[in-house]
Motif scaffolding. Structure first.
Motif, PDB file in Angstrom:
ATOM      1  N   LYS A  15       0.994  -0.999  -0.026  1.00 18.75           N
ATOM      2  CA  LYS A  15      -0.123   0.062   0.149  1.00 18.75           C
ATOM      3  C   LYS A  15       1.048   1.241   0.084  1.00 18.75           C
ATOM      4  O   LYS A  15       1.536   1.794   0.970  1.00 18.75           O
ATOM      5  N   ALA A  16       1.352   1.867  -1.197  1.00 23.68           N
ATOM      6  CA  ALA A  16       2.355   2.680  -1.363  1.00 23.68           C
ATOM      7  C   ALA A  16       1.832   4.154  -1.444  1.00 23.68           C
ATOM      8  O   ALA A  16       1.055   4.638  -1.956  1.00 23.68           O
ATOM      9  N   HIS A  17       2.173   5.062  -0.140  1.00 20.85           N
ATOM     10  CA  HIS A  17       2.129   6.269   0.090  1.00 20.85           C
ATOM     11  C   HIS A  17       3.067   7.020  -0.939  1.00 20.85           C
ATOM     12  O   HIS A  17       4.331   7.021  -0.799  1.00 20.85           O
ATOM     13  N   ALA A  18       2.345   7.581  -2.040  1.00 20.73           N
ATOM     14  CA  ALA A  18       3.214   8.342  -3.182  1.00 20.73           C
ATOM     15  C   ALA A  18       2.380   9.545  -3.621  1.00 20.73           C
ATOM     16  O   ALA A  18       1.210   9.054  -4.263  1.00 20.73           O
ATOM     17  N   HIS A  19       2.884  10.531  -3.443  1.00 18.43           N
ATOM     18  CA  HIS A  19       2.347  11.830  -3.818  1.00 18.43           C
ATOM     19  C   HIS A  19       2.737  12.195  -5.320  1.00 18.43           C
ATOM     20  O   HIS A  19       2.062  12.374  -6.227  1.00 18.43           O
ATOM     21  N   LYS A  61       6.947  -4.287  -9.863  1.00 20.79           N
ATOM     22  CA  LYS A  61       7.136  -5.217 -10.945  1.00 20.79           C
ATOM     23  C   LYS A  61       8.554  -5.918 -10.835  1.00 20.79           C
ATOM     24  O   LYS A  61       8.741  -7.062 -11.290  1.00 20.79           O
ATOM     25  N   GLU A  62       9.523  -5.398 -10.123  1.00 19.92           N
ATOM     26  CA  GLU A  62      11.105  -6.001  -9.974  1.00 19.92           C
ATOM     27  C   GLU A  62      10.709  -7.389  -9.098  1.00 19.92           C
ATOM     28  O   GLU A  62      11.455  -8.301  -9.178  1.00 19.92           O
ATOM     29  N   PHE A  63       9.955  -7.001  -8.224  1.00 15.26           N
ATOM     30  CA  PHE A  63       9.568  -8.279  -7.075  1.00 15.26           C
ATOM     31  C   PHE A  63       8.335  -9.190  -7.215  1.00 15.26           C
ATOM     32  O   PHE A  63       8.007  -9.882  -6.611  1.00 15.26           O
ATOM     33  N   ASP A  64       7.549  -8.565  -8.393  1.00 15.19           N
ATOM     34  CA  ASP A  64       6.294  -9.243  -8.811  1.00 15.19           C
ATOM     35  C   ASP A  64       5.214  -9.408  -7.582  1.00 15.19           C
ATOM     36  O   ASP A  64       4.843 -10.530  -7.230  1.00 15.19           O
ATOM     37  N   VAL A  65       5.062  -7.954  -6.921  1.00 18.12           N
ATOM     38  CA  VAL A  65       4.092  -8.260  -5.859  1.00 18.12           C
ATOM     39  C   VAL A  65       2.976  -7.316  -6.266  1.00 18.12           C
ATOM     40  O   VAL A  65       3.199  -6.414  -7.031  1.00 18.12           O
ATOM     41  N   ASP A  66       1.728  -7.341  -5.722  1.00 19.68           N
ATOM     42  CA  ASP A  66       0.759  -6.527  -5.961  1.00 19.68           C
ATOM     43  C   ASP A  66       0.912  -4.922  -5.222  1.00 19.68           C
ATOM     44  O   ASP A  66       1.741  -5.038  -4.306  1.00 19.68           O
ATOM     45  N   LEU A  67       0.067  -3.980  -5.719  1.00 20.43           N
ATOM     46  CA  LEU A  67       0.326  -2.569  -5.351  1.00 20.43           C
ATOM     47  C   LEU A  67      -0.908  -2.042  -5.591  1.00 20.43           C
ATOM     48  O   LEU A  67      -1.798  -2.153  -6.481  1.00 20.43           O
ATOM     49  N   THR A  68      -1.175  -0.953  -4.526  1.00 16.98           N
ATOM     50  CA  THR A  68      -2.099   0.073  -4.731  1.00 16.98           C
ATOM     51  C   THR A  68      -1.280   1.404  -4.511  1.00 16.98           C
ATOM     52  O   THR A  68      -0.233   1.484  -3.697  1.00 16.98           O
ATOM     53  N   LEU A  69      -1.783   2.391  -5.309  1.00 15.06           N
ATOM     54  CA  LEU A  69      -1.045   3.738  -5.246  1.00 15.06           C
ATOM     55  C   LEU A  69      -1.809   4.599  -4.511  1.00 15.06           C
ATOM     56  O   LEU A  69      -3.005   5.314  -5.023  1.00 15.06           O
ATOM     57  N   ASP A  70      -1.757   4.930  -3.408  1.00 13.31           N
ATOM     58  CA  ASP A  70      -2.141   5.818  -2.233  1.00 13.31           C
ATOM     59  C   ASP A  70      -1.809   7.310  -2.247  1.00 13.31           C
ATOM     60  O   ASP A  70      -0.892   7.344  -2.448  1.00 13.31           O
ATOM     61  N   PRO A  84      -4.836   0.087  -8.824  1.00 16.30           N
ATOM     62  CA  PRO A  84      -5.559   0.817  -8.370  1.00 16.30           C
ATOM     63  C   PRO A  84      -5.088   2.150  -7.752  1.00 16.30           C
ATOM     64  O   PRO A  84      -3.862   2.175  -7.283  1.00 16.30           O
ATOM     65  N   ALA A  85      -5.903   3.317  -7.859  1.00 11.60           N
ATOM     66  CA  ALA A  85      -5.206   4.483  -7.252  1.00 11.60           C
ATOM     67  C   ALA A  85      -6.397   5.081  -6.347  1.00 11.60           C
ATOM     68  O   ALA A  85      -7.539   4.932  -6.552  1.00 11.60           O
ATOM     69  N   PHE A  86      -5.833   5.351  -5.208  1.00  7.61           N
ATOM     70  CA  PHE A  86      -6.640   5.909  -4.167  1.00  7.61           C
ATOM     71  C   PHE A  86      -6.343   7.175  -3.826  1.00  7.61           C
ATOM     72  O   PHE A  86      -5.333   7.711  -3.366  1.00  7.61           O
ATOM     73  N   VAL A  87      -7.218   8.131  -4.528  1.00  3.22           N
ATOM     74  CA  VAL A  87      -7.080   9.460  -4.500  1.00  3.22           C
ATOM     75  C   VAL A  87      -7.392  10.512  -3.431  1.00  3.22           C
ATOM     76  O   VAL A  87      -8.487  10.213  -3.095  1.00  3.22           O
ATOM     77  N   GLY A  88      -6.531  11.107  -2.897  1.00  2.00           N
ATOM     78  CA  GLY A  88      -6.861  11.900  -1.859  1.00  2.00           C
ATOM     79  C   GLY A  88      -5.522  11.984  -0.712  1.00  2.00           C
ATOM     80  O   GLY A  88      -4.769  11.341  -0.956  1.00  2.00           O
ATOM     81  N   PRO A  89      -6.025  12.547   0.421  1.00  4.03           N
ATOM     82  CA  PRO A  89      -7.138  13.710   0.654  1.00  4.03           C
ATOM     83  C   PRO A  89      -7.078  15.160  -0.067  1.00  4.03           C
ATOM     84  O   PRO A  89      -5.807  15.738   0.111  1.00  4.03           O
ATOM     85  N   THR A  90      -8.082  15.220  -1.111  1.00  3.54           N
ATOM     86  CA  THR A  90      -7.991  16.518  -1.816  1.00  3.54           C
ATOM     87  C   THR A  90      -8.454  17.650  -1.164  1.00  3.54           C
ATOM     88  O   THR A  90      -8.040  18.847  -1.546  1.00  3.54           O
ATOM     89  N   LEU A  91      -9.397  17.300  -0.293  1.00  2.00           N
ATOM     90  CA  LEU A  91     -10.115  18.559   0.418  1.00  2.00           C
ATOM     91  C   LEU A  91      -9.007  19.157   1.478  1.00  2.00           C
ATOM     92  O   LEU A  91      -8.464  18.238   2.165  1.00  2.00           O
ATOM     93  N   GLY A  92      -8.921  20.460   1.647  1.00  2.00           N
ATOM     94  CA  GLY A  92      -7.964  20.951   2.490  1.00  2.00           C
ATOM     95  C   GLY A  92      -6.857  21.503   1.651  1.00  2.00           C
ATOM     96  O   GLY A  92      -6.729  21.971   0.651  1.00  2.00           O
ATOM     97  N   SER A  93      -5.955  22.218   2.593  1.00  2.00           N
ATOM     98  CA  SER A  93      -4.830  22.960   1.924  1.00  2.00           C
ATOM     99  C   SER A  93      -3.600  22.169   1.480  1.00  2.00           C
ATOM    100  O   SER A  93      -3.468  21.109   1.770  1.00  2.00           O
TER     101      SER A  93
END
Length: 382
Positions: free
Chosen positions: A218-222, A235-244, A262-271
């Motif tokens: 579950k990758a925290h990546a902005h 992909k290097e390690f052939d593991v599953d991933l979500t883009l948080d 899959p992409a989990f978009v947010g938190p968009t509300l706020g500064s």
């Protein structure tokens, strides 16, 4: 049994009833959905005329229960700092079900949350999917573990390189530590499958579900570069991933559409509270959807209070995301991406009876909240 009559039912399963009925069984499951249902003897009947009926909303990335309301460090159990590699941490050991945030969620139609460690560590520990009401975490669990939290970008750099003057101080350092952990986990798994099992290692034991593709990273990546690094390593390690978070996903939308994560978009509300959020926009979800990315909308509670998940979806609609896709992004999409769609995320016979009857459509009316929230076939908010 509970019979809901005369409601506008959005099943999120490809069928919509302008004026329909849904019967909830005593076993906590959905028994029937149809244009008309005769009330069984003894059933409690709710007239939902003029109201919208949907599945309970699902937040695919939050920290509810681990970061309590109205507290400082006393109620923050999100990041176990000191060691950047802590896969053995488990969200279920830090969730406080009696925090007021749970009631806020239920009163605004959010019935399920995927909650877990924060993003200070390169590898932070496992997330769990829980129902957002109950006396104990153990009775609230839908699935545990759901995913292994990993983090890229400025958070691990700030927690270790900037504050503690130790690795990782750069993006290269973060990537190298994650790779090293995955290498060790692969070796550990190979040894477990050999004639000479390895000495017990709690960190590596925690990584086994990832290596077996039972749960994703579950990758925290902005930033866009961090997003692509997460994909490269998966992909290097052939593991599953979500883009948080995927804040700058719009910059590489075509690539993400081809990669299929899959992409989990947010938190968009706020500064825009830090540099990595400079590219934050409510248009991101629409751009990613147009590119073919499976999207969910998240609050990252407590960054955005979890009760504003439907409001956040409505703001994405205002920025160009089709309304039906916004509903999917807070119901069936997160349920599917998190491996819990067999129980939640849509109204279908046999699934958990998690149902919300709304005062108004929360994607269209600011301030809309639940008229009735039903969890596992029981009315818990009215």
């Amino acid at each position: 049994m509970i019979l809901i009559q005369n409601g506008h039912i959005k099943t999120m399963a490809g069928v919509e009833y302008e004026n329909g009925c849904i019967l909830l069984g005593d076993d906590g499951k959905i028994a029937e959905i149809a244009p008309s249902i005769q009330a069984p003897e003894g059933a409690y009947v709710i007239d939902a005329e003029g109201k919208l009926v949907t599945p309970g909303c699902v937040d695919a990335h939050c920290h509810i229960g681990l970061h309590e309301q109205a507290m400082r460090w006393e109620g923050s159990d999100v990041n176990e700092k000191g060691d950047p590699i802590t896969p053995q941490m488990r969200a279920i050991d830090a969730i406080r079900p009696h925090d007021e945030m749970f009631e806020n969620a239920i009163s605004h139609g959010v019935t399920c949350g995927v909650t877990g460690p924060g993003s200070a560590n390169v590898v932070g520990g496992t997330f769990a999917a829980i129902k957002l009401w109950g006396e104990s975490v153990d009775e609230m669990i839908v699935k545990d573990p759901v995913a292994m939290k990993v983090a890229f970008g400025e958070n691990p750099k700030g927690a270790y390189g900037n504050t503690l003057k130790k690795l990782p101080a750069t993006r290269m350092g973060t990537a190298s530590m994650l790779r090293e952990t995955l290498f060790k986990a692969k070796e550990y798994l190979d040894a477990k499958n050999s004639d000479k099992p390895p000495k017990f290692d709690m960190k590596m034991e925690a990584m086994l579900p990832v290596m077996r593709k039972e749960i994703p990273l579950k990758a925290h990546a902005h930033r866009s570069d961090d997003i692509l690094t997460a994909i490269r390593i998966a992909k290097e390690f052939d593991v599953d991933l979500t883009l948080d978070h995927c804040t700058e996903g719009w910059l590489v939308a075509d690539i993400l559409g081809k990669e299929g994560y899959p992409a989990f978009v947010g938190p968009t509300l706020g500064s825009k509270s830090k540099i990595e959020l400079s590219g934050k926009s409510f248009e991101t979800a629409a751009i990613l959807h147009e590119a073919g990315v499976n999207i969910s909308i998240i609050t990252d509670t407590p960054v955005v209070p979890i009760q504003y998940l439907p409001l956040s979806a409505g703001l994405h609609v205002a920025a160009g995301l089709p309304e039906e896709e916004a509903w999917k992004a807070i119901t069936i999409n997160p349920a599917t991406a998190c491996g819990i769609a067999d129980r939640v995320g849509s109204l279908e016979v046999g699934k958990d009876a998690d149902v919300v009857i709304w005062t108004d459509d929360p994607l269209k009316v600011v301030g809309a909240k639940a008229y009735v929230t039903i969890l596992d076939g029981e009315i818990i908010y009215q």
